[in-house]
Design a protein around this motif. Structure first.
Motif, PDB file in Angstrom:
ATOM      1  N   PRO A  47      -8.391   7.575  -5.072  1.00 44.16           N
ATOM      2  CA  PRO A  47      -8.009   6.936  -6.324  1.00 44.16           C
ATOM      3  C   PRO A  47      -7.541   7.978  -7.346  1.00 44.16           C
ATOM      4  O   PRO A  47      -8.067   9.089  -7.400  1.00 44.16           O
ATOM      5  CB  PRO A  47      -9.300   6.241  -6.790  1.00 44.16           C
ATOM      6  CG  PRO A  47     -10.088   6.045  -5.524  1.00 44.16           C
ATOM      7  CD  PRO A  47      -9.769   7.223  -4.656  1.00 44.16           C
ATOM      8  N   VAL A  48      -6.543   7.617  -8.136  1.00 47.91           N
ATOM      9  CA  VAL A  48      -5.939   8.544  -9.094  1.00 47.91           C
ATOM     10  C   VAL A  48      -6.369   8.141 -10.501  1.00 47.91           C
ATOM     11  O   VAL A  48      -6.175   6.973 -10.901  1.00 47.91           O
ATOM     12  CB  VAL A  48      -4.402   8.530  -8.979  1.00 47.91           C
ATOM     13  CG1 VAL A  48      -3.791   9.525  -9.968  1.00 47.91           C
ATOM     14  CG2 VAL A  48      -3.981   8.855  -7.548  1.00 47.91           C
ATOM     15  N   GLY A  49      -6.918   9.088 -11.257  1.00 45.98           N
ATOM     16  CA  GLY A  49      -7.391   8.814 -12.609  1.00 45.98           C
ATOM     17  C   GLY A  49      -6.344   9.113 -13.661  1.00 45.98           C
ATOM     18  O   GLY A  49      -5.328   9.773 -13.396  1.00 45.98           O
ATOM     19  N   SER A  50      -6.577   8.638 -14.864  1.00 46.88           N
ATOM     20  CA  SER A  50      -5.614   8.815 -15.954  1.00 46.88           C
ATOM     21  C   SER A  50      -5.471  10.290 -16.323  1.00 46.88           C
ATOM     22  O   SER A  50      -4.388  10.740 -16.714  1.00 46.88           O
ATOM     23  CB  SER A  50      -6.041   7.999 -17.180  1.00 46.88           C
ATOM     24  OG  SER A  50      -7.360   8.349 -17.580  1.00 46.88           O
TER      25      SER A  50
ATOM     26  N   THR B 165      -2.741   6.351 -24.054  1.00 48.25           N
ATOM     27  CA  THR B 165      -1.523   5.605 -23.702  1.00 48.25           C
ATOM     28  C   THR B 165      -1.450   5.385 -22.201  1.00 48.25           C
ATOM     29  O   THR B 165      -1.100   4.293 -21.733  1.00 48.25           O
ATOM     30  CB  THR B 165      -0.275   6.359 -24.187  1.00 48.25           C
ATOM     31  OG1 THR B 165      -0.321   6.481 -25.604  1.00 48.25           O
ATOM     32  CG2 THR B 165       0.991   5.623 -23.786  1.00 48.25           C
ATOM     33  N   ILE B 166      -1.784   6.418 -21.437  1.00 43.33           N
ATOM     34  CA  ILE B 166      -1.761   6.286 -19.970  1.00 43.33           C
ATOM     35  C   ILE B 166      -2.755   5.228 -19.527  1.00 43.33           C
ATOM     36  O   ILE B 166      -2.462   4.402 -18.652  1.00 43.33           O
ATOM     37  CB  ILE B 166      -2.057   7.654 -19.313  1.00 43.33           C
ATOM     38  CG1 ILE B 166      -0.869   8.590 -19.524  1.00 43.33           C
ATOM     39  CG2 ILE B 166      -2.336   7.483 -17.817  1.00 43.33           C
ATOM     40  CD1 ILE B 166      -1.051   9.968 -18.936  1.00 43.33           C
ATOM     41  N   ARG B 167      -3.943   5.216 -20.124  1.00 42.68           N
ATOM     42  CA  ARG B 167      -4.935   4.206 -19.760  1.00 42.68           C
ATOM     43  C   ARG B 167      -4.408   2.801 -20.063  1.00 42.68           C
ATOM     44  O   ARG B 167      -4.636   1.857 -19.302  1.00 42.68           O
ATOM     45  CB  ARG B 167      -6.256   4.467 -20.494  1.00 42.68           C
ATOM     46  CG  ARG B 167      -7.050   5.626 -19.920  1.00 42.68           C
ATOM     47  CD  ARG B 167      -8.472   5.624 -20.457  1.00 42.68           C
ATOM     48  NE  ARG B 167      -8.508   5.872 -21.896  1.00 42.68           N
ATOM     49  CZ  ARG B 167      -8.566   7.083 -22.440  1.00 42.68           C
ATOM     50  NH1 ARG B 167      -8.592   8.160 -21.673  1.00 42.68           N
ATOM     51  NH2 ARG B 167      -8.630   7.230 -23.752  1.00 42.68           N
TER      52      ARG B 167
ATOM     53  N   SER C 202      -8.502  -0.984  -9.091  1.00 39.93           N
ATOM     54  CA  SER C 202      -9.552   0.002  -9.312  1.00 39.93           C
ATOM     55  C   SER C 202     -10.698  -0.266  -8.348  1.00 39.93           C
ATOM     56  O   SER C 202     -11.390  -1.294  -8.468  1.00 39.93           O
ATOM     57  CB  SER C 202     -10.046  -0.071 -10.758  1.00 39.93           C
ATOM     58  OG  SER C 202     -11.082   0.851 -10.976  1.00 39.93           O
ATOM     59  N   PRO C 203     -10.922   0.623  -7.380  1.00 41.67           N
ATOM     60  CA  PRO C 203     -12.064   0.440  -6.463  1.00 41.67           C
ATOM     61  C   PRO C 203     -13.368   0.470  -7.244  1.00 41.67           C
ATOM     62  O   PRO C 203     -13.486   1.133  -8.280  1.00 41.67           O
ATOM     63  CB  PRO C 203     -11.952   1.635  -5.510  1.00 41.67           C
ATOM     64  CG  PRO C 203     -10.541   2.110  -5.633  1.00 41.67           C
ATOM     65  CD  PRO C 203     -10.131   1.813  -7.044  1.00 41.67           C
TER      66      PRO C 203
ATOM     67  N   ARG D 143      -7.385   4.626  -9.894  1.00 38.80           N
ATOM     68  CA  ARG D 143      -6.683   3.457  -9.344  1.00 38.80           C
ATOM     69  C   ARG D 143      -5.984   3.821  -8.040  1.00 38.80           C
ATOM     70  O   ARG D 143      -5.611   4.973  -7.814  1.00 38.80           O
ATOM     71  CB  ARG D 143      -5.626   2.938 -10.325  1.00 38.80           C
ATOM     72  CG  ARG D 143      -6.089   1.826 -11.243  1.00 38.80           C
ATOM     73  CD  ARG D 143      -6.909   2.299 -12.374  1.00 38.80           C
ATOM     74  NE  ARG D 143      -7.005   1.304 -13.452  1.00 38.80           N
ATOM     75  CZ  ARG D 143      -7.461   1.578 -14.649  1.00 38.80           C
ATOM     76  NH1 ARG D 143      -7.868   2.803 -14.944  1.00 38.80           N
ATOM     77  NH2 ARG D 143      -7.530   0.633 -15.574  1.00 38.80           N
ATOM     78  N   VAL D 144      -5.776   2.789  -7.220  1.00 31.21           N
ATOM     79  CA  VAL D 144      -4.998   2.913  -5.984  1.00 31.21           C
ATOM     80  C   VAL D 144      -3.924   1.827  -6.018  1.00 31.21           C
ATOM     81  O   VAL D 144      -4.098   0.785  -6.664  1.00 31.21           O
ATOM     82  CB  VAL D 144      -5.881   2.746  -4.729  1.00 31.21           C
ATOM     83  CG1 VAL D 144      -6.948   3.830  -4.675  1.00 31.21           C
ATOM     84  CG2 VAL D 144      -6.512   1.363  -4.685  1.00 31.21           C
ATOM     85  N   PRO D 145      -2.801   2.047  -5.341  1.00 32.82           N
ATOM     86  CA  PRO D 145      -1.764   1.010  -5.330  1.00 32.82           C
ATOM     87  C   PRO D 145      -2.158  -0.156  -4.449  1.00 32.82           C
ATOM     88  O   PRO D 145      -2.832   0.005  -3.429  1.00 32.82           O
ATOM     89  CB  PRO D 145      -0.551   1.745  -4.755  1.00 32.82           C
ATOM     90  CG  PRO D 145      -1.133   2.835  -3.925  1.00 32.82           C
ATOM     91  CD  PRO D 145      -2.382   3.267  -4.626  1.00 32.82           C
TER      92      PRO D 145
END
Length: 352
Positions: A30-33, A48-50, A64-65, A71-73
């Motif tokens: 998962p990739v965070g802001s 803003t990214i969040r 979001s797992p 997040r993951v696509p």
């Protein structure tokens, strides 16, 4: 903030989604802001990214797992990525030469060539390689012969331009003498060699309707032989290589899912239907997750391209792997392989 303009994401959302998916496809996490803020190249605040991430999640493009704040696509997000955000990479010289070397090898017939193609796709991508086998009657007829088996059965031997050989056993209404069978074979070879089976059937019907035609005069005793010999063949086949490669991917590690997937490979019916549908459309086609319509492939991505010869589409080839794959590399591999296979088949099948 307006995230969507019509059906398109705004530039900032596109860049963040592209960055998130690219990172996820490489790392599988998962990739965070905070990570996105560092790698997206955008001069925006973490807040803003969040906000953008929350909007993308609301659109169903990322998720979001439970165990992570990142997040993951989703499959829908991957579809947007493949359709409009991906930047395809041309194949490197070494990879292209590897593909070309495989196609420079001699093959006795099309099935042997296609078996090599499915194995090649598997070896290059480390996924399962698949390719449909054209029916023999998709190619011009080179030669036909008849061999009597017993009083009312004969063996029909069909040799096609691509080297494929089909054997069919016909049950006759009455016994035919060896001379009649030889006469039938000689006439059909002289008149119809170089034509496809569907073309031969059409011409036969036309000649049979013509009163006093040469065919009626020469082959009046063998008409049912000719009709049976050129009857349509059964459904095609699909060759699969490298299924066990899929066992090494965490996304496909569930035993029940793997069992269902391997049973689908064994049955082939659903897989063949999917690939035959792909063959009807030009270019590369992708099915991500549930898009294939087959439950066994829900956790997979199928990447396919059609191939042909003589100006006709003959089938489709491709790979089956996890949804987390390097699409920018796999798509060009499938494209190049389809083009090389078409070139190889055109060397034995004339353009019409």
């Amino acid at each position: 903030m307006t995230l969507l303009s019509g059906h398109s994401l705004d530039p900032r959302a596109r860049q963040l989604l592209r960055t998130l998916i690219a990172q996820y496809l490489v790392e599988g996490q998962p990739v965070g802001s905070r990570t996105l803020a560092r790698s997206s190249g955008l001069d925006v605040s973490p807040a803003t990214i969040r906000n953008v991430m929350a909007d993308l999640e609301e659109l169903g493009l990322i998720a979001s797992p439970h165990t992570s704040a990142g997040r993951v696509p989703t499959a829908q997000g991957l579809r947007v990525f493949v359709d409009s955000l991906i930047e395809l990479k041309p194949l490197g010289r070494d990879e292209m030469e590897r593909l070309e070397r495989e196609f420079s090898r001699e093959s006795d017939n099309t099935r042997d060539l296609l078996g090599g193609v499915s194995a090649l796709l598997s070896a290059v991508t480390h996924f399962a390689g698949v390719v449909t086998v054209p029916r023999g009657d998709d190619f011009p007829l080179r030669h036909i012969d008849f061999v009597a088996l017993d009083a009312q059965r004969i063996l029909v031997i069909l040799v096609f331009a691509d080297g494929q050989v089909q054997n069919r056993v016909l049950q006759l209404q009455r016994r035919l003498a060896p001379g009649e069978l030889e006469q039938a074979a000689n006439y059909l070879n002289a008149q119809y060699a170089g034509l496809r089976i569907d073309e031969i059937r059409a011409r036969l019907l036309g000649e049979l309707r013509a009163a006093g035609s040469e065919l009626n005069r020469l082959l009046s005793a063998a008409l049912e032989v000719a009709a049976g010999a050129f009857a349509p063949t059964a459904e095609g086949d699909v060759l699969v290589s490298g299924q066990t490669n899929l066992m090494g991917y965490q996304e496909l590690s569930d035993l029940d899912r793997l069992r269902e997937l391997f049973e689908a490979f064994q049955r082939k019916r659903d897989l063949l239907a999917l690939l035959e549908n792909c063959a009807r459309a030009p270019g590369v086609r992708l099915f991500i997750g549930e898009e294939s319509g087959f439950a066994a492939l829900d956790g997979c991505t199928v990447v396919t391209a059609s191939y042909g010869a003589g100006g006709r589409v003959l089938g489709a080839l491709g790979v089956i792997g996890p949804t987390r794959m390097a699409y920018d590399r796999v798509i060009p591999v499938v494209q190049a392989t389809a083009r090389l296979l078409t070139d190889a088949l055109n060397r034995v099948v004339p353009t019409q």
